[in-house]
Design a protein around this motif. Structure first.
Motif, PDB file in Angstrom:
ATOM      1  N   LEU A 450     -12.044   1.873   5.755  1.00 41.22           N
ATOM      2  CA  LEU A 450     -10.735   1.242   5.831  1.00 41.22           C
ATOM      3  C   LEU A 450      -9.625   2.147   5.310  1.00 41.22           C
ATOM      4  N   ALA A 451      -9.924   2.921   4.268  1.00 42.88           N
ATOM      5  CA  ALA A 451      -8.868   3.723   3.638  1.00 42.88           C
ATOM      6  C   ALA A 451      -9.475   4.849   2.824  1.00 42.88           C
ATOM      7  N   THR A 452      -8.648   5.848   2.549  1.00 48.71           N
ATOM      8  CA  THR A 452      -9.001   6.962   1.671  1.00 48.71           C
ATOM      9  C   THR A 452      -7.939   7.070   0.590  1.00 48.71           C
ATOM     10  N   MET A 453      -8.366   7.275  -0.626  1.00 48.71           N
ATOM     11  CA  MET A 453      -7.423   7.477  -1.723  1.00 48.71           C
ATOM     12  C   MET A 453      -6.924   8.920  -1.691  1.00 48.71           C
ATOM     13  N   VAL A 454      -5.618   9.093  -1.633  1.00 49.86           N
ATOM     14  CA  VAL A 454      -5.002  10.419  -1.651  1.00 49.86           C
ATOM     15  C   VAL A 454      -4.753  10.778  -3.107  1.00 49.86           C
ATOM     16  N   ALA A 455      -5.606  11.619  -3.660  1.00 50.74           N
ATOM     17  CA  ALA A 455      -5.561  11.898  -5.100  1.00 50.74           C
ATOM     18  C   ALA A 455      -4.255  12.561  -5.525  1.00 50.74           C
ATOM     19  N   GLN A 456      -3.637  13.322  -4.639  1.00 51.80           N
ATOM     20  CA  GLN A 456      -2.423  14.057  -5.004  1.00 51.80           C
ATOM     21  C   GLN A 456      -1.273  13.131  -5.348  1.00 51.80           C
ATOM     22  N   TYR A 457      -1.205  11.951  -4.694  1.00 52.48           N
ATOM     23  CA  TYR A 457      -0.085  11.035  -4.904  1.00 52.48           C
ATOM     24  C   TYR A 457      -0.516   9.651  -5.354  1.00 52.48           C
ATOM     25  N   GLY A 458      -1.829   9.404  -5.440  1.00 51.54           N
ATOM     26  CA  GLY A 458      -2.299   8.091  -5.842  1.00 51.54           C
ATOM     27  C   GLY A 458      -1.924   7.006  -4.867  1.00 51.54           C
ATOM     28  N   THR A 459      -2.031   7.306  -3.567  1.00 56.92           N
ATOM     29  CA  THR A 459      -1.737   6.330  -2.517  1.00 56.92           C
ATOM     30  C   THR A 459      -2.979   6.142  -1.653  1.00 56.92           C
ATOM     31  N   LEU A 460      -2.913   5.175  -0.760  1.00 55.97           N
ATOM     32  CA  LEU A 460      -4.004   4.925   0.176  1.00 55.97           C
ATOM     33  C   LEU A 460      -3.572   5.326   1.575  1.00 55.97           C
ATOM     34  N   SER A 461      -4.468   6.008   2.267  1.00 55.22           N
ATOM     35  CA  SER A 461      -4.246   6.418   3.641  1.00 55.22           C
ATOM     36  C   SER A 461      -5.177   5.578   4.515  1.00 55.22           C
ATOM     37  N   LEU A 462      -4.609   4.750   5.377  1.00 54.09           N
ATOM     38  CA  LEU A 462      -5.403   3.796   6.153  1.00 54.09           C
ATOM     39  C   LEU A 462      -5.950   4.406   7.439  1.00 54.09           C
ATOM     40  N   THR A 463      -7.134   3.926   7.808  1.00 54.49           N
ATOM     41  CA  THR A 463      -7.676   4.189   9.141  1.00 54.49           C
ATOM     42  C   THR A 463      -7.156   3.101  10.079  1.00 54.49           C
ATOM     43  N   LEU A 464      -7.510   3.182  11.358  1.00 54.95           N
ATOM     44  CA  LEU A 464      -7.114   2.119  12.278  1.00 54.95           C
ATOM     45  C   LEU A 464      -7.747   0.789  11.884  1.00 54.95           C
ATOM     46  N   ALA A 465      -9.005   0.838  11.403  1.00 55.54           N
ATOM     47  CA  ALA A 465      -9.648  -0.396  10.945  1.00 55.54           C
ATOM     48  C   ALA A 465      -8.905  -0.967   9.742  1.00 55.54           C
ATOM     49  N   GLY A 466      -8.490  -0.079   8.831  1.00 57.07           N
ATOM     50  CA  GLY A 466      -7.724  -0.529   7.679  1.00 57.07           C
ATOM     51  C   GLY A 466      -6.363  -1.065   8.077  1.00 57.07           C
ATOM     52  N   ALA A 467      -5.744  -0.438   9.071  1.00 53.54           N
ATOM     53  CA  ALA A 467      -4.443  -0.908   9.547  1.00 53.54           C
ATOM     54  C   ALA A 467      -4.562  -2.302  10.158  1.00 53.54           C
ATOM     55  N   ARG A 468      -5.615  -2.533  10.901  1.00 55.72           N
ATOM     56  CA  ARG A 468      -5.818  -3.872  11.477  1.00 55.72           C
ATOM     57  C   ARG A 468      -6.077  -4.889  10.376  1.00 55.72           C
ATOM     58  N   ALA A 469      -6.845  -4.483   9.370  1.00 55.14           N
ATOM     59  CA  ALA A 469      -7.101  -5.394   8.247  1.00 55.14           C
ATOM     60  C   ALA A 469      -5.798  -5.737   7.534  1.00 55.14           C
ATOM     61  N   TRP A 470      -4.923  -4.766   7.382  1.00 54.76           N
ATOM     62  CA  TRP A 470      -3.611  -5.000   6.758  1.00 54.76           C
ATOM     63  C   TRP A 470      -2.774  -5.951   7.616  1.00 54.76           C
ATOM     64  N   ARG A 471      -2.745  -5.672   8.924  1.00 57.06           N
ATOM     65  CA  ARG A 471      -1.959  -6.507   9.836  1.00 57.06           C
ATOM     66  C   ARG A 471      -2.447  -7.954   9.841  1.00 57.06           C
ATOM     67  N   ASP A 472      -3.768  -8.140   9.782  1.00 54.01           N
ATOM     68  CA  ASP A 472      -4.344  -9.479   9.878  1.00 54.01           C
ATOM     69  C   ASP A 472      -4.401 -10.218   8.550  1.00 54.01           C
ATOM     70  N   SER A 473      -4.046  -9.536   7.463  1.00 54.90           N
ATOM     71  CA  SER A 473      -4.114 -10.154   6.135  1.00 54.90           C
ATOM     72  C   SER A 473      -2.836 -10.924   5.831  1.00 54.90           C
ATOM     73  N   ASP A 474      -2.809 -11.564   4.668  1.00 51.65           N
ATOM     74  CA  ASP A 474      -1.608 -12.267   4.216  1.00 51.65           C
ATOM     75  C   ASP A 474      -0.642 -11.351   3.471  1.00 51.65           C
ATOM     76  N   ALA A 475      -1.036 -10.099   3.273  1.00 55.83           N
ATOM     77  CA  ALA A 475      -0.163  -9.155   2.569  1.00 55.83           C
ATOM     78  C   ALA A 475       1.036  -8.790   3.442  1.00 55.83           C
ATOM     79  N   PRO A 476       2.208  -8.595   2.838  1.00 55.75           N
ATOM     80  CA  PRO A 476       3.376  -8.201   3.640  1.00 55.75           C
ATOM     81  C   PRO A 476       3.165  -6.833   4.267  1.00 55.75           C
ATOM     82  N   THR A 477       3.498  -6.706   5.532  1.00 52.35           N
ATOM     83  CA  THR A 477       3.335  -5.438   6.236  1.00 52.35           C
ATOM     84  C   THR A 477       4.683  -4.752   6.423  1.00 52.35           C
ATOM     85  N   LYS A 478       4.625  -3.476   6.727  1.00 44.73           N
ATOM     86  CA  LYS A 478       5.809  -2.703   7.072  1.00 44.73           C
ATOM     87  C   LYS A 478       5.562  -2.134   8.467  1.00 44.73           C
TER      88      LYS A 478
END
Length: 546
Positions: A450-478
């Motif tokens: 679903l995602a990879t942690m980008v150690a340089q910035y402490g962020t998450l980089s999503l895959t397409l599966a992760g992006a779909r999970a984000w879109r389909d979740s209750d979390a606010p999307t951008k």
């Protein structure tokens, strides 16, 4: 649409761009040598000039002084002709609009000098009204002391008029301000002009002896990237007002959710980043032995839960170490700690901090929240006696597994990056982490990444599966909505139909259109994506055709 100006890079409100003349001019820039003013229509009619690709032509205008009432400004505003050469329209806050020119000139800009509030109001009003990818020119206001600040505020074009005028009045200008030439025994600048003996200067000289420009300390949150590659230098109390600092403090106290069931252990920050790599924090880790939830306390960051130690700007700042905190620093960190304590709801609170500033911060936060800290440092946090006291304070406390901390880390980053509770909403209860900290990967119950942690910035980089999970979740999307095409590598601004206003440069974004679904990182803020007519809007990581 701007035909002859293009923005190449943004940082907060500042931009690097190019004015496409016969000899292209990189911006921010001085335009004295390339400006052609067609003149004012107040005194006589003015014809529209002929094509001149070597100059930026200011079209015929009626400039109005600051404070002109909008009905009056509208009544006297001339029509802006449509030309196919590099052009600029003169506008006021009341008449600013998309007039189809490449640049816009703030009328009566010199009238705002010395009136900071009126200047800011006028600047914001004009920038909100003109296209996001048009250049802004402020004539007659730049000096060595304010040029950098003007550029950082989003002013693309400046001139030497004010500096030359002050020089003719016998004033010597530097990045620190101005001084009467007659009061100087020697000149503080080593440029060729300033090596001339003072006695040989006259009021026929320019007087513009600019050295280096000032560092900038004010950011604009909507345009401020969520991470930067360069180090954030914390040298003054002004750093506490930076958008990155305020944003991190706000997200830690409003989005972050504590998932490790353990007592709070507050520890001081370290010079080495991330904190866990430092010698002192390795000593703390050995004493705590996964029996406490470590939260580092720092100026200018505030408080940093262990799971967010790599998240920008927690591992990207460098502060001037004096051993003393100012009252502003103490109050800021105390207020952040108090807000954090109210939300985190610990059963126990251990403070392994040195005396003086750190202790003062804890005491203020405790007084505001009604909690009690157990202090374990008598002299210095890394002495044998202090470390033994920390270990004893946690005696009998159950420990948690490293895997629990890794799970908490990726979910906490998701909270901060996507929104309150997003770590659970996007990944669900069954997601697992693989890999080695800090390069963690998140997989769902079926093993799909679903995602990879980008150690340089402490962020998450999503895959397409992760992006779909984000879109389909209750979390606010951008989300960036695009036209009917399949992007390859990047989405350019002309292809953007709409974008969420909450998007900041560097944000993880979903890209949706009739023909494609993609995920990537925003190259600019949401408003600029919609208003710009050229340039990259999104750097696409993964894309699939529909």
């Amino acid at each position: 649409m701007t035909e002859h100006f293009e923005v190449h890079a943004r940082d907060a409100a500042a931009r690097r761009g190019e004015l496409r003349l016969a000899d292209p001019l990189g911006t921010p820039a001085l335009v004295d040598d390339v400006l052609d003013d067609a003149g004012s229509r107040w005194h006589e009619p003015r014809e529209v000039p002929e094509d001149d690709p070597a100059s930026l032509t200011v079209l015929p205008h009626r400039a109005l002084p600051p404070g002109t009432e909008p009905p009056v400004a509208a009544a006297f505003a001339p029509d802006v002709p449509d030309v196919d050469y590099p052009s600029a329209a003169v506008v006021s806050p009341a008449t600013a609009d998309d007039h189809g020119t490449d640049a816009y000139v703030l009328a009566g800009a010199t009238g705002y000098v010395g009136h900071a509030e009126a200047f800011v109001d006028a600047l914001l009003a004009v920038k909100d009204a003109i296209p996001a990818d048009a250049a802004l020119y402020l004539p007659g206001v730049a000096t060595p002391a304010n040029a950098a600040t003007l550029a950082y505020a989003g002013v693309d074009l400046l001139d030497e008029k004010r500096a030359r005028a002050r020089g003719l009045e016998g004033v010597y200008l530097t990045t620190d301000g101005e001084t009467f030439l007659e009061d100087l025994a020697e000149l503080p600048c080593a440029c060729e002009a300033c090596r001339t003996p003072i006695a040989e200067f006259s009021r026929d000289d320019d007087g513009d002896a600019a050295a280096d420009v000032l560092d900038l300390i004010e950011d604009f949150e909507a345009r401020t990237p969520v991470f930067r590659r360069n180090e954030l230098l914390a040298a003054t109390d002004d750093t506490l007002r930076r958008a990155e600092i305020q944003r991190f403090a706000d997200r830690v106290t409003s989005r972050y959710r504590r998932r490790l069931d353990a007592p709070l252990v507050v520890v001081p920050c370290s010079a080495r980043k991330p904190y866990s790599d430092s010698r002192s924090h390795r000593q703390f880790t050995d004493a705590i032995a996964y029996r406490g939830h470590v939260v580092s306390m720092s100026s200018p960051i505030g408080v940093v839960p262990n799971e967010l130690e790599t998240t920008y700007p927690a591992q990207h700042y460098d502060s001037v170490v004096t051993g003393r905190w100012t009252e502003t620093e103490i109050e800021f960190v105390a207020s952040v700690l108090a807000r954090y304590l109210e939300r985190a709801d610990y059963d126990r609170h251990v403070a392994h901090v040195p005396p003086e500033a750190y202790r003062e911060v804890c005491e203020r936060a405790a007084a505001r929240t009604g909690i009690d800290f157990e202090y374990t440092v008598a002299d210095h946090p890394t002495t044998d006696a202090s470390l033994a006291a920390l270990e004893d304070a946690l005696a009998g406390q159950d420990s948690y597994r490293m895997s629990a901390r890794e799970q908490a880390t990726v979910r906490a980053i998701a909270d901060v990056q996507f929104g309150d509770g997003a770590g659970d909403q996007v990944f669900g209860p069954d997601a697992e982490t693989t890999g080695r900290y800090p390069k963690l990967r998140v997989r769902d119950a079926g093993g799909d990444q679903l995602a990879t942690m980008v150690a340089q910035y402490g962020t998450l980089s999503l895959t397409l599966a992760g992006a779909r999970a984000w879109r389909d979740s209750d979390a606010p999307t951008k989300t960036v909505r695009i036209d009917d095409f399949v992007p390859s590598g990047s989405v350019l601004a002309p292809g953007v139909l709409d974008a969420d206003e909450a998007i900041r440069p560097g944000d993880e974004v979903l890209v949706e259109g009739p023909a494609a679904f993609a995920v990537g990182r925003a190259a600019c803020h949401g408003e600029a994506m919609v208003e710009s007519t050229r340039g990259v809007a999104v750097d696409v990581r993964h894309c699939t055709a529909r």
